[in-house]
Enzyme design. Structure first.
Site, PDB file in Angstrom:
ATOM      1  N   ASP A 119      -1.368  -9.297   6.438  1.00 19.44           N
ATOM      2  CA  ASP A 119      -0.563  -9.000   5.208  1.00 19.44           C
ATOM      3  C   ASP A 119       0.071 -10.014   4.958  1.00 19.44           C
ATOM      4  O   ASP A 119       0.169 -10.507   3.657  1.00 19.44           O
ATOM      5  CB  ASP A 119       0.248  -7.738   5.503  1.00 19.44           C
ATOM      6  CG  ASP A 119      -0.500  -6.286   5.407  1.00 19.44           C
ATOM      7  OD1 ASP A 119      -1.863  -6.262   5.249  1.00 19.44           O
ATOM      8  OD2 ASP A 119       0.339  -5.178   5.633  1.00 19.44           O
ATOM      9  N   THR A 139       0.931  -0.986   0.044  1.00 17.94           N
ATOM     10  CA  THR A 139       0.167  -0.257   0.018  1.00 17.94           C
ATOM     11  C   THR A 139       0.863   1.330   0.041  1.00 17.94           C
ATOM     12  O   THR A 139       0.432   2.186  -0.750  1.00 17.94           O
ATOM     13  CB  THR A 139      -0.992   0.071   1.289  1.00 17.94           C
ATOM     14  OG1 THR A 139      -0.133  -0.062   2.478  1.00 17.94           O
ATOM     15  CG2 THR A 139      -1.883  -0.921   0.985  1.00 17.94           C
ATOM     16  N   THR A 140       1.958   1.254   0.630  1.00 14.39           N
ATOM     17  CA  THR A 140       2.751   2.331   0.715  1.00 14.39           C
ATOM     18  C   THR A 140       3.506   2.602  -0.780  1.00 14.39           C
ATOM     19  O   THR A 140       3.460   3.759  -1.347  1.00 14.39           O
ATOM     20  CB  THR A 140       3.833   2.400   2.011  1.00 14.39           C
ATOM     21  OG1 THR A 140       3.383   1.717   3.046  1.00 14.39           O
ATOM     22  CG2 THR A 140       4.543   3.532   2.344  1.00 14.39           C
TER      23      THR A 140
HETATM   24  P1  ADP Z   1       4.480  -1.422   1.620  1.00 15.61           P
HETATM   25  O1  ADP Z   1       3.132  -0.895   2.275  1.00 15.61           O
HETATM   26  O2  ADP Z   1       4.790  -0.887   0.128  1.00 15.61           O
HETATM   27  O3  ADP Z   1       4.477  -3.097   1.663  1.00 15.61           O
HETATM   28  P2  ADP Z   1       6.475  -1.740   3.363  1.00 15.61           P
HETATM   29  O4  ADP Z   1       7.064  -0.692   4.476  1.00 15.61           O
HETATM   30  O5  ADP Z   1       5.915  -3.064   3.931  1.00 15.61           O
HETATM   31  O6  ADP Z   1       5.447  -0.854   2.417  1.00 15.61           O
HETATM   32  O7  ADP Z   1       8.010  -1.869   2.502  1.00 15.61           O
HETATM   33  C1  ADP Z   1       8.042  -2.720   1.365  1.00 15.61           C
HETATM   34  C2  ADP Z   1       9.484  -2.805   0.912  1.00 15.61           C
HETATM   35  O8  ADP Z   1      10.166  -3.111   1.647  1.00 15.61           O
HETATM   36  C3  ADP Z   1       9.454  -3.619  -0.258  1.00 15.61           C
HETATM   37  O9  ADP Z   1       9.984  -3.059  -1.390  1.00 15.61           O
HETATM   38  C4  ADP Z   1      10.110  -4.700   0.128  1.00 15.61           C
HETATM   39  O10 ADP Z   1      11.099  -5.350  -0.758  1.00 15.61           O
HETATM   40  C5  ADP Z   1      11.299  -3.908   1.174  1.00 15.61           C
HETATM   41  N1  ADP Z   1      12.001  -4.715   1.966  1.00 15.61           N
HETATM   42  C6  ADP Z   1      11.537  -5.679   2.792  1.00 15.61           C
HETATM   43  N2  ADP Z   1      12.313  -6.254   3.705  1.00 15.61           N
HETATM   44  C7  ADP Z   1      13.773  -5.770   3.188  1.00 15.61           C
HETATM   45  C8  ADP Z   1      14.884  -5.856   3.646  1.00 15.61           C
HETATM   46  N3  ADP Z   1      15.402  -6.738   4.523  1.00 15.61           N
HETATM   47  N4  ADP Z   1      15.913  -4.899   3.079  1.00 15.61           N
HETATM   48  C9  ADP Z   1      15.547  -4.050   2.128  1.00 15.61           C
HETATM   49  N5  ADP Z   1      14.254  -3.995   1.695  1.00 15.61           N
HETATM   50  C10 ADP Z   1      13.142  -4.705   2.346  1.00 15.61           C
END
Ligand code: ADP
Ligand code: MG
Length: 523
Positions: A391, A102-103
């Site tokens: 989620d 969503t973000t």
């Molecule tokens: P959204 O609401 O878009 O899901 P999040 O705050 O959950 O937002 O962030 C999602 C992003 O964080 C994705 O692009 C995912 O690939 C990235 N992500 C998740 N774990 C890691 C990590 N360990 N290192 C870097 N990026 C990560």
């Protein structure tokens, strides 16, 4: 009312809008809509990624929500501007369709708008921008397809998907890996992809490490009497839709008693009727009864004598859950109940949590349903845990059906590159819009870099050069900082469906807003 709102007919001015109507047109309308959309996307930007920050939202009546979840933030914010509202709809659609990202979707939509604004300033026509964005989003979808790492995922990969969706969310004292394990077990248990068969039940009062998978359903009901058993193994279960009370006659009957004997006889008859309910139930051989009506206290006592476990005043959702889990069929009266209507469970137990009693029905005959019993010290912790688990369940299901792509911004960089490379094939000024679309995609890795504490410009340069060399690279968050490396090796994977939906819904919202040149609002 301006001159343009008047149409002259036969020399008479004709007012086509109510005098109270607010109207903003042309550039003003566009600027204000775009500014509102950008503001919304900016408000969630700092929460992106594993090292994103949380937001504390306080409502009018003082309720507090602490969350990192884009959809929740936008839902809780009291957004009035109609264009800004369209961005909250993006987050909502994303949440409904794929449960995560969503973000990502709202930040992308905001930057598509920002890029559109500079194109409008350069006198590119809105229609050209809209067409260019649509072309670019097709290129982006093709690129995502190419980036799919695997569609046949093993448990380790599913764990990684669940874990990347939960990192950064407040999961209390529990490592994301343990929660991810619970999520994957839940999805695998159902034999695959039936997301509807998995519920999350939250209960305050223990640390989040007490979170566990229950192979069955949990219902929130109290025993009709505290003297009833708390636990039944190998249980026959009935669902009865009736009251166990003295039958009220339709006529307003009065007892015509002329002496004490007659009164006693009447009372005896009543008591016999009540005892009859309990005796009839016990004779069927049932162990546990869920009753949607009420039970007379005296019937309660007879039921206790028979050693039955009965729940009264059960709501219709619980009735549905019990039937679905145990295979019980509902009956309208105790007289018509027989073994054919029984459901069955390996174990039914009543457990007390503070003031609440919960009923765990495990190993039910008809059960494909499983429940994640989520625990946390406070209401805020369990609420955020529930959002994280929900989620993660959604993304694991999405990953199983549509495959995964590299996370940590790697997919976004590769998609932006592909869109840029495809520009040449687009005619005229639409090229500018396609390029702008690619630039907007860059905001996602840039934001990840910022939130991880890396220098965003250096990070982007490093990412691009890695991609130019043909390696997949992302910004892996590690400890206090981040490194540029292959997300697949670090187990940072996102469902392809999340990226597809983010591109789709962000493009839709941005093009819709860019096309508006007139806001007519009734006051
Ligand atoms: P959204 O609401 O878009 O899901 P999040 O705050 O959950 O937002 O962030 C999602 C992003 O964080 C994705 O692009 C995912 O690939 C990235 N992500 C998740 N774990 C890691 C990590 N360990 N290192 C870097 N990026 C990560
Ligand atoms: Mg997420």
């Amino acid at each position: 009312m301006s001159q343009s709102d008047q149409r002259r007919m036969g020399g008479q001015p004709m007012f086509i809008l109510n005098e109270d109507t607010d109207r903003t047109s042309g550039d003003d309308a566009q600027t204000s809509n775009i500014a509102a959309g950008k503001a919304v996307s900016e408000s969630v930007r700092t929460t992106l990624g594993p090292r994103g920050m949380d937001k504390m939202l306080v409502s009018d009546d003082g309720d507090v929500v602490i969350t990192n979840d884009g959809a929740t933030i936008l839902d809780e914010m009291d957004i009035e501007h109609p264009a800004a509202q369209m961005l909250t709809d993006v987050a909502e659609t994303q949440e409904e369709e794929v449960g995560d990202g969503t973000t990502t979707a709202s930040v992308l939509a905001g930057h598509l708008l920002a890029e559109a604004e500079s194109l409008l300033d350069d006198d590119v026509h809105p229609t050209t921008i809209v067409e260019g964005y649509h072309r670019a989003s097709e290129f982006a979808q093709d690129a995502i397809e190419e980036l799919v790492v695997s569609t046949d995922l093993d448990d380790e990969q599913l764990l990684q998907v669940a874990e990347s969706s939960m990192t950064g969310k407040g999961t209390g004292s529990l490592p994301a890996r343990d929660l991810a394990r619970t999520v994957v077990d839940a999805v695998r248990h159902g034999g695959g992809i039936d997301r509807d068969g998995i519920t999350v039940h939250t209960q305050v009062g223990a640390s989040s490490s007490a979170t566990e998978l229950v192979e069955g359903v949990i219902v929130d009901e109290d025993r009709a009497s505290e003297e009833m058993p708390r636990s039944v193994s190998d249980a026959s279960i009935a669902v009865v839709e009736a009251d166990l009370e003295v039958a009220e006659s339709n006529v307003d009957a009065e007892y015509q008693v002329s002496n004490v004997d007659q009164l006693n006889a009447a009372l005896d008859a009543e008591l016999d009727q009540l005892r009859g309910y309990a005796d009839t139930l016990a004779a069927t051989g049932v162990d546990v009864v869920f009753l949607d009506g009420d039970i007379d206290d005296r019937v309660g006592e007879f039921l206790v004598e028979h050693g039955l476990l009965v729940f009264e005043d059960v709501d219709s959702d619980t009735v549905d859950d019990v039937c679905a889990a145990t295979g019980a069929s509902r009956v309208g009266s105790v007289d018509t109940l027989g073994a054919d209507e029984f459901g069955h469970a390996e174990q039914l137990s009543v457990e007390t949590f503070g003031d609440d009693e919960l009923v765990f029905i495990e190993g039910g005959d008809a059960a494909t349903a499983v429940t994640i019993f989520a625990r946390g010290g406070t209401e805020h912790v369990v609420d955020e845990l529930e959002r994280g688990l929900t989620d993660a369940l959604d993304v694991v299901t999405a990953a199983l059906s549509g495959g995964v792509v590299p996370g940590a911004g790697a997919t976004e960089i590769a998609v932006a590159n592909h869109v840029r490379e495809s520009t040449a094939g687009v005619e005229g000024r639409r090229q500018l819009a396609v390029e702008a679309f690619a630039d907007a995609l860059d905001v996602l890795p840039r934001t990840l870099a910022e939130n991880t504490g890396m220098d965003p410009i250096d990070a982007l340069v490093e990412l691009r050069s890695a991609h130019d060399d043909g390696t997949v690279a992302g910004l892996i968050s590690e400890g206090q900082t981040g490194v540029v490396d292959d997300p697949v090796e670090h187990g940072v994977l996102d469902p392809a469906a999340v990226k597809r939906e983010a591109v789709r819904s962000a493009t839709e919202a941005a093009t819709m807003i860019a096309r508006i040149d007139d806001v007519i609002a009734a006051n």
